[in-house]
Design an enzyme around this catalytic site. Structure first.
Site, short mmCIF file in Angstrom:
data_model
loop_
_atom_site.label_atom_id
_atom_site.label_comp_id
_atom_site.label_asym_id
_atom_site.label_seq_id
_atom_site.Cartn_x
_atom_site.Cartn_y
_atom_site.Cartn_z
N THR A 77 59.93 41.99 -22.80
CA THR A 77 58.29 41.95 -23.35
C THR A 77 58.07 41.85 -20.81
O THR A 77 57.52 42.31 -20.12
CB THR A 77 57.45 40.52 -23.27
OG1 THR A 77 57.83 40.52 -24.32
CG2 THR A 77 56.25 40.30 -22.93
N GLN A 166 64.43 49.38 -27.71
CA GLN A 166 65.39 49.65 -28.43
C GLN A 166 66.07 50.35 -28.79
O GLN A 166 66.90 50.62 -29.68
CB GLN A 166 63.96 49.71 -29.98
CG GLN A 166 62.73 48.63 -30.89
CD GLN A 166 63.76 47.61 -31.78
OE1 GLN A 166 65.33 47.63 -31.90
NE2 GLN A 166 63.06 46.60 -31.85
N HIS A 188 69.13 41.08 -25.72
CA HIS A 188 69.26 41.05 -26.92
C HIS A 188 69.34 41.76 -28.26
O HIS A 188 69.27 41.70 -29.55
CB HIS A 188 68.26 39.41 -27.70
CG HIS A 188 66.94 39.90 -27.39
ND1 HIS A 188 66.27 40.05 -29.59
CD2 HIS A 188 65.89 39.84 -27.07
CE1 HIS A 188 65.24 39.94 -29.10
NE2 HIS A 188 64.58 40.18 -27.62
N THR A 227 65.13 32.47 -9.15
CA THR A 227 66.47 32.43 -9.46
C THR A 227 67.37 33.42 -10.49
O THR A 227 66.40 33.75 -11.49
CB THR A 227 67.47 31.58 -9.68
OG1 THR A 227 67.05 30.32 -8.30
CG2 THR A 227 68.91 31.08 -9.67
N CYS A 314 55.23 41.53 -36.39
CA CYS A 314 54.28 40.76 -35.53
C CYS A 314 53.36 40.25 -36.07
O CYS A 314 52.50 39.59 -36.14
CB CYS A 314 54.10 41.57 -34.28
SG CYS A 314 55.09 42.01 -32.99
C1 PLP Z 1 59.96 47.64 -29.07
C2 PLP Z 1 60.04 46.11 -28.01
N1 PLP Z 1 59.54 46.16 -27.03
C3 PLP Z 1 59.58 44.80 -26.49
C4 PLP Z 1 59.66 43.68 -27.21
C5 PLP Z 1 60.20 42.67 -26.58
O1 PLP Z 1 61.39 42.03 -25.54
P1 PLP Z 1 61.88 40.53 -25.64
O2 PLP Z 1 61.79 39.91 -26.51
O3 PLP Z 1 63.69 40.82 -24.73
O4 PLP Z 1 60.91 39.95 -24.68
C6 PLP Z 1 60.23 44.14 -28.33
C7 PLP Z 1 61.11 43.02 -29.05
O5 PLP Z 1 60.67 43.24 -30.21
C8 PLP Z 1 60.53 45.45 -28.52
O6 PLP Z 1 61.16 45.68 -30.13
#
Ligand code: PLP
Length: 390
Positions: A77, A166, A188, A227, A314
């Site tokens: 994000t 992804q 992750h 940091t 979502c």
């Molecule tokens: C396509 C996509 N972009 C961004 C994100 C967000 O990543 P993060 O959880 O590391 O903020 C996700 C999380 O599911 C995602 O599927």
């Protein structure tokens, strides 16, 4: 061996940390706890070297020429925010704030979820400063023609960003070969820890400049102060290294399991429609719409046995149909009835067979209770029915 329930098949939401990743991280919580920006003692050097190794491992996974092009963030994000806002802000300043607001054009996708490169070309204007696309979709897994878009962007002198959250570690990603200027990723999704991500920022041809979103001590070459979370970054690096080694074999194995899952379900359930592109999709991803049943009911019927998601995590709280599935042009009933299966490194054939069997059972049970399904089977065109009570 008895299966441990529920079975996790929601790997587009997150993945478990690979034990090898955790092992690499642990020393950086305890004996190697230094601050990577501490220049005057070995604690700092040790931490910095951990971060450097990780930067290199991630650069290699995405084909970046120079590890300096990797900027660590808190996740996908933040990496997307930094890319989009950072570029717009920088370029807006360069263009002396020509415009008040930023205009965004959304280019539609086809039935398979693919964007048409020519439609993107047609949407460009002389004011376009950035093209951004999700490399691989998090619901249907469709993999976009990223290299062709990169070529188009280059031809027009426009900066090209991709959210590859992804895709990285699942399908080949090469920022050089694909003409990517900015790329967002997160640990992750590739068996690394939560809370760390990266933005790739091209340094040559062109040198991309972004305005920082977080100001402070000027870490990460001024692009992201704060940091650096060394243990997380080390884990991200290790996860990238492992993914690079195993990706070809792993994606083949997961595609095999995915096909098996798909086959076992669609051969036993009528009116089951696979969403996304038949071949240009992530190997571990399967998204199916089951006509006449609600996705949420399927998830509820299965939740003791399998952890899955409906079309979109979502929007599931609002029970709105997935905007991704809706964007494919399927009708809203089918958009409401999609289920996403996500396989991962630790998924087994037994798990696949079990989840396939349980899914089929639940769909059959729900359809037995569905008056709509019954009417449709009797040949009634559901669209011709006037539901209003007189
Ligand atoms: C396509 C996509 N972009 C961004 C994100 C967000 O990543 P993060 O959880 O590391 O903020 C996700 C999380 O599911 C995602 O599927």
């Amino acid at each position: 061996m008895a299966l441990k329930l529920p079975i996790f098949m929601d790997s587009q939401s997150t993945t478990p940390v690979d034990p090898r990743v955790l092992e690499a991280m642990i020393p950086y919580f305890t004996e190697k706890f230094g601050h990577p920006a501490s220049r005057n003692h070995p604690f700092g050097w040790e931490a910095e070297s951990g971060v450097d190794v990780a930067r290199d491992q991630i650069a290699k996974l995405i084909g970046a020429r120079d590890p300096k092009e990797i900027v660590f963030t808190s996740g996908g994000t933040e990496a997307i925010n930094l890319a989009l806002k950072g570029v717009v802000e920088t370029l807006d300043v360069c263009k002396r704030l020509e415009r008040q607001g930023v205009e965004v054009t959304y280019v539609p996708v086809g039935r398979d979820g693919l964007v048409d490169v020519e439609a993107v070309r047609a949407a460009l204007t002389d004011k376009t400063i950035l093209i951004s696309i999700m490399f691989a979709n998090n619901e249907i897994g469709t993999i976009q023609p990223v290299a062709a878009l990169g070529k188009l962007a280059k031809e027009k002198g426009i900066i090209f960003h991709t959210d590859a959250t992804q895709a990285v570690g699942k399908t080949p990603v090469d920022v050089e070969a694909m003409g990517i200027d900015l790329l967002s990723a997160t640990a992750h999704m590739l068996y690394g820890p939560k809370g760390v991500g990266a933005l790739y920022v091209r340094r040559k041809n062109p040198r991309v400049r972004i305005a920082p979103m977080v100001d402070g001590g000027g870490h990460e070459r001024g692009m992201r102060s704060g940091t650096v979370p060394v243990p997380l970054v080390v884990g991200f690096g290790k996860a990238a290294e492992i993914s690079r080694e195993v990706m070809a074999e792993e994606s083949q194995r997961l595609a095999g399991l995915r096909d098996r899952l798909q086959e076992q379900i669609v051969s036993k359930v009528d009116e089951a429609y696979v969403n996304g592109h038949p071949t240009l999709r992530l190997p571990h991803n399967l998204n199916i719409s089951f006509a006449y049943v609600e996705g949420e009911s399927v998830l509820m019927g299965l939740n003791k046995e399998a952890a899955l998601a409906s079309g979109s995590a979502c929007t599931s709280a609002t029970l709105e149909p997935s905007y991704v599935i809706s964007a494919l042009g399927v009708d809203s009933e089918l958009a409401h009835s999609s289920i996403r299966f996500g396989l991962h490194r630790f998924s087994t054939e037994e798990e696949v067979d079990f989840v396939a069997r349980k899914t089929v059972e639940v769909i059959h049970r729900l359809r037995e209770m569905s008056p709509l399904y019954e009417l449709a089977k009797e040949g009634v065109d559901l669209k011709s029915i006037h539901w209003k009570a007189e």
